[in-house]
Motif scaffolding. Structure first.
Motif, short mmCIF file in Angstrom:
data_model
loop_
_atom_site.label_atom_id
_atom_site.label_comp_id
_atom_site.label_asym_id
_atom_site.label_seq_id
_atom_site.Cartn_x
_atom_site.Cartn_y
_atom_site.Cartn_z
N GLU A 130 0.82 -1.22 0.00
CA GLU A 130 0.00 0.00 0.00
C GLU A 130 0.85 1.26 0.00
O GLU A 130 0.41 2.31 -0.48
CB GLU A 130 -0.95 0.00 1.20
N LYS A 131 2.05 1.17 0.54
CA LYS A 131 2.96 2.33 0.57
C LYS A 131 4.00 2.27 -0.53
O LYS A 131 5.03 2.93 -0.47
CB LYS A 131 3.62 2.46 1.95
N LYS A 132 3.70 1.46 -1.54
CA LYS A 132 4.53 1.38 -2.75
C LYS A 132 5.95 0.90 -2.49
O LYS A 132 6.91 1.36 -3.11
CB LYS A 132 4.58 2.73 -3.48
N GLY A 186 12.41 0.95 0.11
CA GLY A 186 11.87 2.23 -0.33
C GLY A 186 12.99 3.03 -0.96
O GLY A 186 14.17 2.73 -0.78
N GLN A 220 10.05 7.43 2.61
CA GLN A 220 9.25 6.29 2.17
C GLN A 220 9.48 5.08 3.08
O GLN A 220 8.52 4.38 3.42
CB GLN A 220 9.55 5.91 0.72
N SER A 261 7.50 5.65 6.13
CA SER A 261 6.07 5.54 5.83
C SER A 261 5.64 4.08 5.71
O SER A 261 4.58 3.69 6.21
CB SER A 261 5.78 6.29 4.52
N ILE A 262 6.46 3.26 5.07
CA ILE A 262 6.16 1.83 4.95
C ILE A 262 6.11 1.19 6.34
O ILE A 262 5.17 0.46 6.66
CB ILE A 262 7.22 1.13 4.06
N GLU A 297 3.01 2.16 8.28
CA GLU A 297 1.83 1.46 7.78
C GLU A 297 1.77 0.03 8.33
O GLU A 297 0.71 -0.44 8.75
CB GLU A 297 1.81 1.45 6.25
#
Length: 115
Positions: free
Chosen positions: A18-20, A44, A49, A52-53, A56
């Motif tokens: 979801e967090k690419k 990331g 990023q 953020s991952i 999440e």
């Protein structure tokens, strides 16, 4: 009701996706290691990023009632290690992933899933 290791693996993979997160790999360590049943490895492209991952994954695990045993590396965001019990999540910065190449270290493990 506690969630199974496979459900926890699926939760972690969905959260990083979801967090690419890039190059998501799940390794089955059952019968190979006593550390955990599964590793999730991803990376990331920036410190932000990576954080953020990890955030999440933490949020999704907490929502599912999972006891997070430990999170290391959030400050530097070069290699965040998350111990979810049966699943260990490794979130690397792109450069660190190439350097450490932990998939090679656990080459005896079966790849469960790559995204």
């Amino acid at each position: 009701m506690p969630i199974s290791p496979k459900q926890l693996l699926d939760l972690a993979i969905k959260a990083v996706d979801e967090k690419k997160a890039m190059d998501i790999v799940a390794l089955d360590l059952q019968g190979i290691s006593l550390i955990a049943d599964y590793f999730v490895i991803c990376h990331g492209n920036s410190d932000v990023q990576v954080q953020s991952i990890a955030t999440e994954v933490r949020n999704k695990a907490q929502q599912a009632g999972v006891n997070i045993r430990g999170i290391e590396g959030m400050d530097s965001a070069r290699w965040v290690l998350m111990d979810l019990g049966d699943v260990i999540v490794h979130i690397f910065h792109r450069d660190e992933r190439e350097f450490y190449n932990i998939e090679r270290l656990w080459s005896d493990a079966k790849v469960v899933e790559t995204v």
